[in-house]
Design an enzyme around this catalytic site. Structure first.
Site, short mmCIF file in Angstrom:
data_model
loop_
_atom_site.label_atom_id
_atom_site.label_comp_id
_atom_site.label_asym_id
_atom_site.label_seq_id
_atom_site.Cartn_x
_atom_site.Cartn_y
_atom_site.Cartn_z
N TYR A 1 0.84 -1.21 0.00
CA TYR A 1 0.00 0.00 0.00
C TYR A 1 0.87 1.26 0.00
CZ TYR A 1 -3.04 3.46 2.51
OH TYR A 1 -3.73 4.56 2.94
N ARG B 1 -9.97 -0.93 10.43
CA ARG B 1 -8.85 -0.27 11.11
C ARG B 1 -9.10 -0.23 12.63
NH1 ARG B 1 -8.54 4.48 6.66
NH2 ARG B 1 -10.75 3.94 6.61
N VAL C 1 -2.04 -6.18 19.00
CA VAL C 1 -1.15 -6.85 18.06
C VAL C 1 0.30 -6.64 18.50
CG1 VAL C 1 -0.32 -6.83 15.67
CG2 VAL C 1 -2.78 -6.64 16.15
#
Ligand code: NAD
Ligand code: UGA
Length: 389
Positions: free
Chosen positions: A185, A235, A253
């Site tokens: 991206y 998101r 995470v």
């Protein structure tokens, strides 16, 4: 009321009403831009997207005060010949269309690269060939990782802003290896930025590039299983909102150590307005748009969202509000992360005199109030359904 008082730009000149071709108008940022353009300006919007759920309230009924100033064009810019005509009959094109959820970058890298680079090419070409102004949405991800992240953990230089503040005109773009497809991206966005910049330099394209730094607020992404796929991964704001609404632990995470600066969508939209209405000050520039004062680790964000959600919902937090999860488990192979993102604000201050206002607590309070009001009942029903059968 919009359109009755003359609007003036930062230099005191009257702003004439304009027609804006907004591609990706049905998304999170597009919906907020359209809302403010309709309620506060006399400008007309040709809203292009494949979806319009987030702007439906602006499109109907005909009695709305801005009726006739916003038209929705359902089209996919990948393959629709109507695009050039829409750009040609506009004064300005704003391109927001993109795949921009990190869960897609390493799992759908081809779609990500096509969406962020190949599909944007005709937009740039039509603007350049027809001498139309372009505001293109890039991302803070083009900076990748900070220089400081490559220094030894105990290096005192890590505390030196020169090693982590991200500046439009001097910071390098530091991505991981090609195997780390997370960067598909960022790399596609960087190449389209370079192409736009080159069109400006060689062919005189009048452009502005926006690098948003984690804009958040109502209507961002979707809540899995309610207004988006059950297995979808939006998101972080929507992920954590979903966990809070379902009374599940928030997933951190890799320990939630990454740092981000979050900005309220309404503050950020003010900056875009200044770009729209001050072309002489905005053209030829790349702008960071973020809030350097709202930096937190993802763990701190989780803790703050838990507290704020308790306040707005009136429910106590669950006993273990967070849980650690590996990035491989959460995003799959090829994920990597930006360590820290603090925008330098010199250029936007100088050109547009803009500064963000809203604190992280305040923006989370208004956003989570919206999430609770919009989704709490639907989640309750979704949770109750299986046991009722
Ligand atoms: N939200 C942020 O904080 C943020 C941060 C950095 C960059 N950006 C950039 O800003 C832009 C808008 O982001 P957003 O958060 O509003 O995302 P979003 O996903 O909510 O909106 C993007 C919109 O583009 C539309 N779209 C995508 N491909 C299309 C196509 N081929 N044809 C027509 N429409 C198409 C989608 O349907 C969607 O409505 C993106 O380019 C993104 O990369 C956003
Ligand atoms: O918003 C931006 O400015 C840009 O950054 C985002 O990238 P990122 O900030 O990494 O994406 P988020 O999903 O918002 O994640 C932020 C952090 O939270 C973590 N996270 C996410 C979700 C979750 O449930 N738990 C969790 O710990 C991620 O690993 C990451 O470290 C997206 O790439 C784009 O929308 C955008 O271009």
């Amino acid at each position: 009321m919009a359109g009755t008082t003359a609007r003036v730009d930062l230099d005191g000149n009257t702003i004439s009403p304009m027609t804006i071709c907004m591609i990706g108008a049905g998304g999170f940022i597009g919906s907020h831009l359209c809302e403010k353009l309709m309620s506060e300006t006399p400008h007309t919007v040709l809203a292009v997207d494949v979806y319009n759920d987030k702007i439906k309230h602006l499109l109907e009924p005909d009695s709305l005060p801005w009726s006739g100033r916003i038209q929705f064009h359902r089209l996919n810019i990948k393959n629709d010949s109507r695009l050039e005509g829409l750009i040609k009959c506009s004064d300005l094109t704003i391109n927001l269309a993109a795949i921009c959820t990190p869960a897609d970058y390493n799992t759908r890298p081809l779609d990500t690269i096509y969406s962020n680079f190949i599909d944007a090419l005709p937009v740039v070409k039509y603007c350049s060939e027809n001498s139309k102004r372009l505001i293109h949405f890039s991302t803070c991800e083009v900076y990748g990782k900070t220089i400081g992240s490559y220094l030894p953990k105990d290096s005192p230089l890590r505390q030196d802003p020169a090693y982590y503040i991200l500046k439009e005109d001097t910071s390098p773009c530091i991505f991981g290896s090609v195997e780390k497809q997370r960067w598909s991206y960022a790399c596609a966005k960087q190449l389209i930025e370079r192409l736009i910049y080159a069109e400006g330099a060689e062919n005189g394209l009048e452009f502005t590039i926006v690098r948003p730094f984690n804009w958040i607020g109502p209507r961002m992404d979707f809540i899995p299983g309610i207004d988006g796929p059950s297995e979808g991964v939006p998101r972080v704001l929507a992920c954590f909102s979903n966990n809070l609404l379902r009374r599940e632990p928030l997933k951190l995470v890799d320990g939630g150590e990454s740092q981000r600066t979050f900005i309220y969508i309404k503050d950020a939209i003010e900056a875009v307005f200044l770009m729209i209405e001050n072309p002489a000050r905005a053209s030829g520039h790349i702008f960071n748009v973020g809030n350097p004062n709202n930096e937190v680790t993802v763990r701190q964000l989780a803790e703050m969202m838990t507290q704020v959600y308790s306040k707005v919902s009136g429910e106590d937090a669950i006993e273990s509000p967070t849980i650690d999860v590996s990035s491989k488990e959460f995003y799959g192979e090829g994920y990597d992360d930006s360590d820290k993102r603090i925008p330098d604000m010199t250029i936007i201050n100088k050109q547009l005199g803009w500064n963000p206002k809203t604190s992280l607590w305040d923006l989370l309070e208004s956003t989570l109030t919206y999430q609770h009001r919009t989704y709490a009942e639907a989640i309750k029903q979704a949770i109750a359904k299986p046991s009722a059968n």
